[in-house]
Motif scaffolding. Structure first.
Motif, PDB file in Angstrom:
ATOM      1  N   PRO A 168       0.728  -1.296  -0.060  1.00  0.00           N
ATOM      2  CA  PRO A 168       0.231  -0.175   0.203  1.00  0.00           C
ATOM      3  C   PRO A 168       1.115   1.840   0.031  1.00  0.00           C
ATOM      4  CG  PRO A 168      -1.106  -1.590   1.593  1.00  0.00           C
ATOM      5  CD  PRO A 168      -0.016  -2.168   1.218  1.00  0.00           C
ATOM      6  N   ASP A 169       2.204   1.277   1.051  1.00  0.00           N
ATOM      7  CA  ASP A 169       2.983   2.622   0.428  1.00  0.00           C
ATOM      8  C   ASP A 169       3.388   2.846  -0.715  1.00  0.00           C
ATOM      9  OD1 ASP A 169       4.807   0.934   0.511  1.00  0.00           O
ATOM     10  OD2 ASP A 169       5.540   1.019   2.296  1.00  0.00           O
ATOM     11  N   GLY A 170       3.150   1.576  -1.573  1.00  0.00           N
ATOM     12  CA  GLY A 170       4.143   2.418  -3.157  1.00  0.00           C
ATOM     13  C   GLY A 170       5.215   1.228  -3.117  1.00  0.00           C
ATOM     14  N   SER A 171       5.854   0.678  -2.398  1.00  0.00           N
ATOM     15  CA  SER A 171       7.049  -0.381  -2.114  1.00  0.00           C
ATOM     16  C   SER A 171       6.436  -1.766  -3.090  1.00  0.00           C
ATOM     17  CB  SER A 171       6.958  -0.643  -0.933  1.00  0.00           C
ATOM     18  OG  SER A 171       8.035   0.189   0.209  1.00  0.00           O
ATOM     19  N   VAL A 172       7.708  -1.931  -3.616  1.00  0.00           N
ATOM     20  CA  VAL A 172       7.552  -3.676  -4.729  1.00  0.00           C
ATOM     21  C   VAL A 172       8.338  -4.225  -4.396  1.00  0.00           C
ATOM     22  CG1 VAL A 172       7.201  -4.351  -7.168  1.00  0.00           C
ATOM     23  CG2 VAL A 172       6.476  -2.003  -6.406  1.00  0.00           C
ATOM     24  N   ARG A 173       7.755  -5.619  -4.400  1.00  0.00           N
ATOM     25  CA  ARG A 173       8.935  -6.038  -3.894  1.00  0.00           C
ATOM     26  C   ARG A 173       8.840  -7.576  -4.966  1.00  0.00           C
ATOM     27  NH1 ARG A 173       8.378 -11.588  -0.992  1.00  0.00           N
ATOM     28  NH2 ARG A 173      10.337 -12.228  -0.365  1.00  0.00           N
ATOM     29  N   ILE A 174       9.964  -7.806  -5.539  1.00  0.00           N
ATOM     30  CA  ILE A 174       9.925  -8.739  -6.589  1.00  0.00           C
ATOM     31  C   ILE A 174      10.961 -10.144  -5.899  1.00  0.00           C
ATOM     32  CG2 ILE A 174      10.883  -9.337  -9.171  1.00  0.00           C
ATOM     33  CD1 ILE A 174       9.886  -6.370  -9.447  1.00  0.00           C
ATOM     34  N   LEU A 175      10.367 -11.626  -6.379  1.00  0.00           N
ATOM     35  CA  LEU A 175      11.285 -12.342  -5.528  1.00  0.00           C
ATOM     36  C   LEU A 175      11.750 -13.031  -6.778  1.00  0.00           C
ATOM     37  CD1 LEU A 175      12.674 -14.130  -3.818  1.00  0.00           C
ATOM     38  CD2 LEU A 175      10.576 -15.757  -3.230  1.00  0.00           C
ATOM     39  N   GLU A 176      12.498 -13.162  -7.309  1.00  0.00           N
ATOM     40  CA  GLU A 176      12.507 -13.975  -9.010  1.00  0.00           C
ATOM     41  C   GLU A 176      12.743 -15.375  -8.836  1.00  0.00           C
ATOM     42  OE1 GLU A 176      15.077 -11.968 -11.372  1.00  0.00           O
ATOM     43  OE2 GLU A 176      13.784 -10.183 -11.663  1.00  0.00           O
ATOM     44  N   SER A 177      12.666 -16.924  -9.774  1.00  0.00           N
ATOM     45  CA  SER A 177      12.558 -17.640  -9.768  1.00  0.00           C
ATOM     46  C   SER A 177      13.946 -18.434  -9.367  1.00  0.00           C
ATOM     47  CB  SER A 177      12.067 -18.353 -11.177  1.00  0.00           C
ATOM     48  OG  SER A 177      13.169 -18.000 -12.151  1.00  0.00           O
ATOM     49  N   ASP A 178      15.060 -17.318  -9.832  1.00  0.00           N
ATOM     50  CA  ASP A 178      16.718 -17.936  -9.583  1.00  0.00           C
ATOM     51  C   ASP A 178      17.107 -17.358  -8.143  1.00  0.00           C
ATOM     52  OD1 ASP A 178      16.824 -15.003  -9.689  1.00  0.00           O
ATOM     53  OD2 ASP A 178      18.411 -14.953 -11.221  1.00  0.00           O
ATOM     54  N   GLY A 179      15.912 -16.547  -6.967  1.00  0.00           N
ATOM     55  CA  GLY A 179      16.201 -16.481  -5.738  1.00  0.00           C
ATOM     56  C   GLY A 179      16.880 -15.333  -5.538  1.00  0.00           C
ATOM     57  N   ILE A 180      16.614 -14.036  -6.639  1.00  0.00           N
ATOM     58  CA  ILE A 180      17.720 -12.221  -6.635  1.00  0.00           C
ATOM     59  C   ILE A 180      16.355 -11.972  -6.000  1.00  0.00           C
ATOM     60  CG2 ILE A 180      17.802 -10.838  -7.876  1.00  0.00           C
ATOM     61  CD1 ILE A 180      19.643 -12.481  -9.301  1.00  0.00           C
ATOM     62  N   GLU A 181      15.750 -11.102  -4.940  1.00  0.00           N
ATOM     63  CA  GLU A 181      14.927 -10.376  -4.893  1.00  0.00           C
ATOM     64  C   GLU A 181      15.436  -8.860  -4.819  1.00  0.00           C
ATOM     65  OE1 GLU A 181      12.941  -9.725  -0.453  1.00  0.00           O
ATOM     66  OE2 GLU A 181      14.336 -11.456  -0.519  1.00  0.00           O
ATOM     67  N   LYS A 182      14.219  -8.662  -5.625  1.00  0.00           N
ATOM     68  CA  LYS A 182      14.629  -6.894  -5.795  1.00  0.00           C
ATOM     69  C   LYS A 182      13.415  -6.561  -5.287  1.00  0.00           C
ATOM     70  CE  LYS A 182      16.863  -7.689 -10.379  1.00  0.00           C
ATOM     71  NZ  LYS A 182      16.441  -7.664 -11.236  1.00  0.00           N
ATOM     72  N   TRP A 183      13.725  -4.750  -4.415  1.00  0.00           N
ATOM     73  CA  TRP A 183      12.927  -4.180  -4.137  1.00  0.00           C
ATOM     74  C   TRP A 183      13.003  -2.880  -4.884  1.00  0.00           C
ATOM     75  CZ3 TRP A 183       9.474  -4.338  -0.080  1.00  0.00           C
ATOM     76  CH2 TRP A 183       9.728  -5.485   0.893  1.00  0.00           C
ATOM     77  N   THR A 184      11.907  -2.121  -4.749  1.00  0.00           N
ATOM     78  CA  THR A 184      11.839  -0.796  -4.838  1.00  0.00           C
ATOM     79  C   THR A 184      10.916  -0.123  -4.542  1.00  0.00           C
ATOM     80  OG1 THR A 184      12.085  -1.170  -7.261  1.00  0.00           O
ATOM     81  CG2 THR A 184      10.635   0.843  -7.207  1.00  0.00           C
ATOM     82  N   LEU A 185      11.582   1.331  -3.345  1.00  0.00           N
ATOM     83  CA  LEU A 185      10.694   1.928  -2.304  1.00  0.00           C
ATOM     84  C   LEU A 185      10.418   2.924  -3.154  1.00  0.00           C
ATOM     85  CD1 LEU A 185      13.492   1.466   0.247  1.00  0.00           C
ATOM     86  CD2 LEU A 185      11.192  -0.125   0.360  1.00  0.00           C
ATOM     87  N   PRO A 186       8.993   3.537  -2.252  1.00  0.00           N
ATOM     88  CA  PRO A 186       8.609   4.774  -2.959  1.00  0.00           C
ATOM     89  C   PRO A 186       9.555   5.379  -3.428  1.00  0.00           C
ATOM     90  CG  PRO A 186       7.862   4.164  -1.256  1.00  0.00           C
ATOM     91  CD  PRO A 186       8.828   2.987  -0.932  1.00  0.00           C
ATOM     92  N   ASP A 187      10.834   6.295  -2.497  1.00  0.00           N
ATOM     93  CA  ASP A 187      11.790   7.108  -3.134  1.00  0.00           C
ATOM     94  C   ASP A 187      12.612   6.916  -4.151  1.00  0.00           C
ATOM     95  OD1 ASP A 187      13.321   5.313  -1.883  1.00  0.00           O
ATOM     96  OD2 ASP A 187      13.834   7.102  -0.341  1.00  0.00           O
ATOM     97  N   GLY A 188      12.152   5.938  -4.501  1.00  0.00           N
ATOM     98  CA  GLY A 188      12.652   5.391  -5.670  1.00  0.00           C
ATOM     99  C   GLY A 188      14.425   4.766  -5.502  1.00  0.00           C
ATOM    100  N   THR A 189      14.703   4.535  -4.421  1.00  0.00           N
ATOM    101  CA  THR A 189      15.373   3.150  -3.997  1.00  0.00           C
ATOM    102  C   THR A 189      15.285   1.913  -3.962  1.00  0.00           C
ATOM    103  OG1 THR A 189      16.435   4.796  -1.846  1.00  0.00           O
ATOM    104  CG2 THR A 189      16.791   2.466  -2.079  1.00  0.00           C
ATOM    105  N   LEU A 190      16.613   1.485  -4.717  1.00  0.00           N
ATOM    106  CA  LEU A 190      16.303  -0.459  -5.357  1.00  0.00           C
ATOM    107  C   LEU A 190      16.961  -0.724  -4.757  1.00  0.00           C
ATOM    108  CD1 LEU A 190      16.876   0.936  -9.367  1.00  0.00           C
ATOM    109  CD2 LEU A 190      14.407   0.829  -8.072  1.00  0.00           C
ATOM    110  N   ILE A 191      16.614  -1.487  -4.190  1.00  0.00           N
ATOM    111  CA  ILE A 191      17.739  -2.750  -3.396  1.00  0.00           C
ATOM    112  C   ILE A 191      17.487  -3.831  -3.949  1.00  0.00           C
ATOM    113  CG2 ILE A 191      17.690  -4.329  -1.510  1.00  0.00           C
ATOM    114  CD1 ILE A 191      16.173  -1.250  -0.119  1.00  0.00           C
ATOM    115  N   GLN A 192      18.577  -4.995  -4.369  1.00  0.00           N
ATOM    116  CA  GLN A 192      18.313  -5.998  -4.919  1.00  0.00           C
ATOM    117  C   GLN A 192      19.310  -6.910  -3.583  1.00  0.00           C
ATOM    118  OE1 GLN A 192      20.574  -6.020  -8.482  1.00  0.00           O
ATOM    119  NE2 GLN A 192      20.226  -7.885  -9.032  1.00  0.00           N
ATOM    120  N   ILE A 193      18.989  -8.239  -3.126  1.00  0.00           N
ATOM    121  CA  ILE A 193      19.655  -9.357  -2.428  1.00  0.00           C
ATOM    122  C   ILE A 193      19.918 -10.087  -3.362  1.00  0.00           C
ATOM    123  CG2 ILE A 193      19.070 -10.209  -0.988  1.00  0.00           C
ATOM    124  CD1 ILE A 193      17.119  -8.217   0.119  1.00  0.00           C
TER     125      ILE A 193
END
Length: 238
Positions: free
Chosen positions: A29-54
């Motif tokens: 609801p706050d605009g954050s988006v979490r993507i968990l890919e099939s290969d196990g890589i996790e990606k986040w997009t935060l409302p302020d534009g910050t990108l996080i890749q695990i």
């Protein structure tokens, strides 16, 4: 859905999309988006534009809106600034800052400066120029690059980590050792030995030399942070 996409909507506004290939995308609801890919890589997009890749090995990569990147590994944390500066913080607290102009600064866990380098050729130029200006010629180049082998710090700190090489002390660093000034000769009798000793004595320096190193510099006094409190370009040439 015909393509195998499964969409789940929750009462709090969260939406979850599950693709047939195993990718899961969750919109909060706050605009954050979490993507968990099939290969196990996790990606986040935060409302302020910050990108996080695990990554699957546990490493984390953060990309901030201003272009700064942070890479967290199991051995160090790396910060990459938009101006090209790179700062590394190691597990033992040691900090290494690499500036875009080639300058390198190392600090220990207590934030004490342990090494400040630009490029070897530039450092040699600066030291030699300073000594030449005060009448010592190219003496500084030799003095700078030959640490004392009796000193426990005869190797630069963290040589193994940063790849900075050091040499053993050269006792003839100024090329004034009498043995290097006397032509070698075959000594097969007492007369030749006496002649050789006399030549050594004649080439032995009689005066005591005092070498005074004076370092002037101009620092960035308008720095807002410790990282920016460094020598200016003019300061390197003073």
């Amino acid at each position: 859905m015909p393509d195998g996409l499964e969409i789940l909507e929750f009462s709090d506004g969260q939406i979850e999309r599950r693709s047939q290939n195993g990718t899961v995308e969750v919109s909060f609801p706050d605009g954050s988006v979490r993507i968990l890919e099939s290969d196990g890589i996790e990606k986040w997009t935060l409302p302020d534009g910050t990108l996080i890749q695990i990554l699957t090995n546990g490493e984390k990569i953060l990309t901030l809106p201003n272009g700064q990147r942070e890479i967290h590994t199991n051995t160090h944390k790396r910060r990459e600034y938009p101006d090209g500066t790179v700062k590394l913080i190691y597990l033992d607290g040691t900090q290494e800052t690499r500036y875009s102009n080639g300058r390198i600064r190392l600090k220990d866990k207590d934030v004490l400066l342990i090494l400040l380098l630009k490029q070897c050729c530039q450092i040699q130029y600066h030291v030699s120029k300073i000594l030449k200006d005060v009448g010592f010629g190219a003496l500084g180049g030799a003095m700078f690059f030959y640490p004392n082998d009796n000193d426990s710090n005869s190797q630069f700190l963290h040589t193994h980590k940063f790849g900075i090489a050091a040499s053993s002390w050269d006792h003839n660093w100024d090329r004034r050792d009498p043995k290097s000034l006397v032509k070698p000769m075959k000594i097969d009798n007492e007369s030749n030995q006496n002649l050789y000793n006399k030549q050594l004595i004649s080439k032995t320096a009689k005066a005591v030399r005092h070498i005074i190193l004076i370092r002037h510099g101009q620092y960035n006094i308008e720095a807002k942070t410790d990282i920016d409190g460094i020598l200016t370009d003019l300061g390197w040439y003073l």
